[in-house]
Design a protein around this motif. Structure first.
Motif, PDB file in Angstrom:
ATOM      1  N   LYS A  70    -119.737  24.679 -43.156  1.00  0.00           N
ATOM      2  CA  LYS A  70    -120.212  23.881 -42.028  1.00  0.00           C
ATOM      3  C   LYS A  70    -120.016  24.636 -40.716  1.00  0.00           C
ATOM      4  CE  LYS A  70    -119.302  19.328 -43.995  1.00  0.00           C
ATOM      5  NZ  LYS A  70    -118.479  18.108 -43.856  1.00  0.00           N
ATOM      6  N   PHE A  71    -118.852  25.274 -40.560  1.00  0.00           N
ATOM      7  CA  PHE A  71    -118.582  26.044 -39.346  1.00  0.00           C
ATOM      8  C   PHE A  71    -119.575  27.185 -39.189  1.00  0.00           C
ATOM      9  CE2 PHE A  71    -113.914  24.743 -39.845  1.00  0.00           C
ATOM     10  CZ  PHE A  71    -114.078  23.655 -39.009  1.00  0.00           C
ATOM     11  N   GLN A  72    -119.899  27.859 -40.287  1.00  0.00           N
ATOM     12  CA  GLN A  72    -120.845  28.965 -40.235  1.00  0.00           C
ATOM     13  C   GLN A  72    -122.238  28.463 -39.845  1.00  0.00           C
ATOM     14  OE1 GLN A  72    -120.386  30.685 -44.124  1.00  0.00           O
ATOM     15  NE2 GLN A  72    -118.680  32.002 -43.486  1.00  0.00           N
ATOM     16  N   GLN A  73    -122.650  27.314 -40.403  1.00  0.00           N
ATOM     17  CA  GLN A  73    -123.961  26.755 -40.064  1.00  0.00           C
ATOM     18  C   GLN A  73    -124.011  26.351 -38.594  1.00  0.00           C
ATOM     19  OE1 GLN A  73    -124.514  23.579 -42.855  1.00  0.00           O
ATOM     20  NE2 GLN A  73    -125.175  24.939 -44.513  1.00  0.00           N
ATOM     21  N   ILE A  74    -122.954  25.725 -38.108  1.00  0.00           N
ATOM     22  CA  ILE A  74    -122.913  25.314 -36.704  1.00  0.00           C
ATOM     23  C   ILE A  74    -122.974  26.541 -35.798  1.00  0.00           C
ATOM     24  CG2 ILE A  74    -121.417  24.296 -34.937  1.00  0.00           C
ATOM     25  CD1 ILE A  74    -120.458  22.327 -37.112  1.00  0.00           C
ATOM     26  N   LYS A  75    -122.265  27.583 -36.176  1.00  0.00           N
ATOM     27  CA  LYS A  75    -122.275  28.809 -35.381  1.00  0.00           C
ATOM     28  C   LYS A  75    -123.664  29.428 -35.331  1.00  0.00           C
ATOM     29  CE  LYS A  75    -119.334  32.835 -34.823  1.00  0.00           C
ATOM     30  NZ  LYS A  75    -118.246  33.613 -35.411  1.00  0.00           N
ATOM     31  N   GLN A  76    -124.358  29.454 -36.485  1.00  0.00           N
ATOM     32  CA  GLN A  76    -125.714  29.996 -36.528  1.00  0.00           C
ATOM     33  C   GLN A  76    -126.659  29.155 -35.677  1.00  0.00           C
ATOM     34  OE1 GLN A  76    -126.694  30.197 -40.667  1.00  0.00           O
ATOM     35  NE2 GLN A  76    -125.513  32.076 -41.021  1.00  0.00           N
ATOM     36  N   GLN A  77    -126.508  27.833 -35.706  1.00  0.00           N
ATOM     37  CA  GLN A  77    -127.357  26.965 -34.896  1.00  0.00           C
ATOM     38  C   GLN A  77    -127.114  27.213 -33.409  1.00  0.00           C
ATOM     39  OE1 GLN A  77    -126.507  23.016 -36.218  1.00  0.00           O
ATOM     40  NE2 GLN A  77    -127.783  23.171 -38.060  1.00  0.00           N
ATOM     41  N   GLN A  78    -125.863  27.398 -33.025  1.00  0.00           N
ATOM     42  CA  GLN A  78    -125.567  27.654 -31.624  1.00  0.00           C
ATOM     43  C   GLN A  78    -126.159  28.979 -31.172  1.00  0.00           C
ATOM     44  OE1 GLN A  78    -121.310  27.390 -31.426  1.00  0.00           O
ATOM     45  NE2 GLN A  78    -121.310  25.164 -31.182  1.00  0.00           N
ATOM     46  N   ILE A  79    -126.112  29.985 -32.030  1.00  0.00           N
ATOM     47  CA  ILE A  79    -126.693  31.281 -31.686  1.00  0.00           C
ATOM     48  C   ILE A  79    -128.203  31.152 -31.519  1.00  0.00           C
ATOM     49  CG2 ILE A  79    -127.151  33.599 -32.573  1.00  0.00           C
ATOM     50  CD1 ILE A  79    -124.335  33.508 -33.828  1.00  0.00           C
TER      51      ILE A  79
END
Length: 99
Positions: A70-79
């Motif tokens: 989930k953290f990785q997905q959120i990080k990718q979305q923010q980028i």
């Protein structure tokens, strides 16, 4: 002196009891240590010391793999959002003058 000699089941029982006693004593000692740490932190004027008292507890709990994903997905979305909402790239100044 025959009563002091232990057969294999008796030795196994004694070993198990000693191990459990060690574990219980270790947990009691850790609990006492945390209690004193919190009591010490409450006497301080800021809450930072209290947070430091609970910091070791966080490291005891592992982060589940689903949360990491989930953290990785959120990080990718923010980028992606930063790239989409970013400022347009400025053209390079070919004059070479220092500003």
């Amino acid at each position: 002196m025959d009563f002091l000699l232990l057969n294999s089941k008796g030795a196994e029982l004694v070993t198990t009891l000693l191990l459990w006693a060690f574990v219980v004593l270790l947990l009691l000692w850790l609990g006492r240590w945390f209690f004193y740490m919190v009591r010490w932190a409450k006497r301080r004027c800021t809450g930072a010391y209290l947070m430091l008292a609970f910091l070791p507890l966080i490291s005891l709990l592992p982060i589940p793999p689903t949360e990491i994903k989930k953290f990785q997905q959120i990080k990718q979305q923010q980028i992606k959002q930063k790239d989409e909402a970013g400022e347009p790239k400025k053209a390079k100044d070919n004059t070479g003058a220092a500003r």
